[in-house]
Design an enzyme around this catalytic site. Sequence first.
Site, mmCIF file in Angstrom:
data_model
loop_
_atom_site.group_PDB
_atom_site.id
_atom_site.type_symbol
_atom_site.label_atom_id
_atom_site.label_comp_id
_atom_site.label_asym_id
_atom_site.label_seq_id
_atom_site.Cartn_x
_atom_site.Cartn_y
_atom_site.Cartn_z
ATOM 1 N N HIS A 228 0.814 -1.222 0.000
ATOM 2 C CA HIS A 228 0.000 0.000 0.000
ATOM 3 C C HIS A 228 0.844 1.268 0.000
ATOM 4 C CE1 HIS A 228 -3.449 -2.506 0.826
ATOM 5 N NE2 HIS A 228 -2.927 -2.968 1.943
ATOM 6 N N HIS B 238 -7.832 -3.909 -1.055
ATOM 7 C CA HIS B 238 -7.312 -5.250 -1.355
ATOM 8 C C HIS B 238 -8.149 -5.901 -2.440
ATOM 9 C CE1 HIS B 238 -6.669 -4.287 2.910
ATOM 10 N NE2 HIS B 238 -5.450 -4.681 2.662
#
Lengths: 336, 336
Positions: free
Chosen positions: B58, B220
């Site tokens: 991320h 995700h």
Amino acid sequence: MKKIINQPDDFVDEVIDALLIAHPGWIKAATADRRALVRADAPKAGHVGIVTGGGSGHMPGFLGYVGEGLCSGVAVGNVFSSPSAEQIFEATKAVNGGAGVLYVYGNYGGDVFNFDLAADLAEPEGIDIKTVLLTDDVASAPAERASERRGVAGMAFVFKCTGAAAERGDSLDEVARICAKANDHCRTMGVGLSPTILPAAGKPTFTLPDGEMEIGIGIHGEPGTHRGKLESADAIADRLMGQILGDLQAPKGARLAVLINGLGATPLEELYLLFRRAAKVIGDHGLSIARSYVGEYVTSLEMAGASITVMLLDDELETLLAAPARSPLYRDWLLV
Amino acid sequence: MKKIINQPDDFVDEVIDALLIAHPGWIKAATADRRALVRADAPKAGHVGIVTGGGSGHMPGFLGYVGEGLCSGVAVGNVFSSPSAEQIFEATKAVNGGAGVLYVYGNYGGDVFNFDLAADLAEPEGIDIKTVLLTDDVASAPAERASERRGVAGMAFVFKCTGAAAERGDSLDEVARICAKANDHCRTMGVGLSPTILPAAGKPTFTLPDGEMEIGIGIHGEPGTHRGKLESADAIADRLMGQILGDLQAPKGARLAVLINGLGATPLEELYLLFRRAAKVIGDHGLSIARSYVGEYVTSLEMAGASITVMLLDDELETLLAAPARSPLYRDWLLV
């Protein structure tokens, strides 16, 4: 196509509109068509103005480098197309503080043509113009024809050093000298993993099958020096650094600035993997890293890929690189 | 696969290695495995420590928010996987300056499980722990079950406000109050245009045909609320802003902070197009933008897509958002 856009023909003007809404204290339009943008405080009396420009699609490239301690103005072309001479001329007048204006931009035919025309328009108005072409892409021509090379991500370092010189009040001759020196001290080489799709065309600018890579690719998808199966991050960094350091010929013990630039779609994690190996190679050559930059500095829309830029530092360039700079899109972190 | 990586199993550790090489003055490892990283000046005596953490993939998410005026430490999991309780506990000890430690992280099952276990380990050592879960994703649960929502890009605003409170020396109760308030004032919603490929798996986490979009997608690849043909930037922004403002219920005249976040592969130009329309919608609702952020703040590897975060400001939050902050990966520009 995976683009978040409106009408393709409105792409550039809408991006400019958004920038002016988001960052009103930073830039202002110098023309009704808003394709010439300058620092909000331009012109700065007694200071050299710096005008850059080029095609759109490279953000933060070009537009992002207008700010304190950076460029004074930018002329904004369509995607991957040169701005017009008129737009460059308008930016020139808007940043002219009476100490002359430096043109610094990538060595591409259309840009050279239009910036030269703009200089012809500016000189009768009594504005001194000097020009430095960015030529850092080692893959685009051999060392004996280095002046023919294209300009790529080295512009981040060159704009930074040149802008710092103008900000402290250096003369046009001096700002141009520093700019040319900064460019001479930079080497860049890139790798592409996927093509770019132009908004108006809607199809890839070139083909590159999944699982292949093109070493030496340009920021508009210009062909590189090697195409083959995608290799590991370490192997790619070795290829790029081999060419860069071979060309740069830095003396043992030299201090370098290193910039790992993402071309658009490559995650920051992967850029750090390239940095890691580049740092190893630099150490193995008896060189050291004085400043590290990892992120997107000059992109090619949504191209997957990256480039590595190495700048050979001396005291003068290191001081200029470390001087304050600020724009909404430029990152400058003092590292190591 | 278009990834610049080495052995997939080494991905996270090599990224951490690169970060420590590139930014030695910023972070240090608190454990031999280097999966707990803390500010170079940790612990700060008398100051509340802030520990975050989550899966990798991320960036600049999590790791990028460790710095001055931000978080004090981070526990780093594998790609899209929670860090272990032991790693979180080690980060906790390393940032404990005697004033307690706040855990702030996204509301995901694995993370909740491991952070709670770490709190159980820390409390016998006399470290006061408080926890705030990030729950800004409006697409992930309806308003009446807002506490079940996932945490996404709102973390940039929450870390910023919370870190500023800890930096000025607020108590643990006060830092936790501000953190919970900042989270309550944030709403985020995203759009995905392409799936993510995990380095170790080598194949997409979900399918999304070219030319389609998924509104409300998680970082995700969690399913969203609508899948359909890709729409224009304006239409996408209208969809996201409609949900966000409907849920936020900001009073007329309110000041907002707006963050347009790229999920990995989406060009900065396209993020600005979303900003442009979001600004229009905000104006049409009788609201105003006090601070604008456009760039990559929390990504999902190479996912194409973006999210919009809106934070409802009051004097307290606006002051904290404007306080100095610094890490090599966090951008903070005062705009408008």
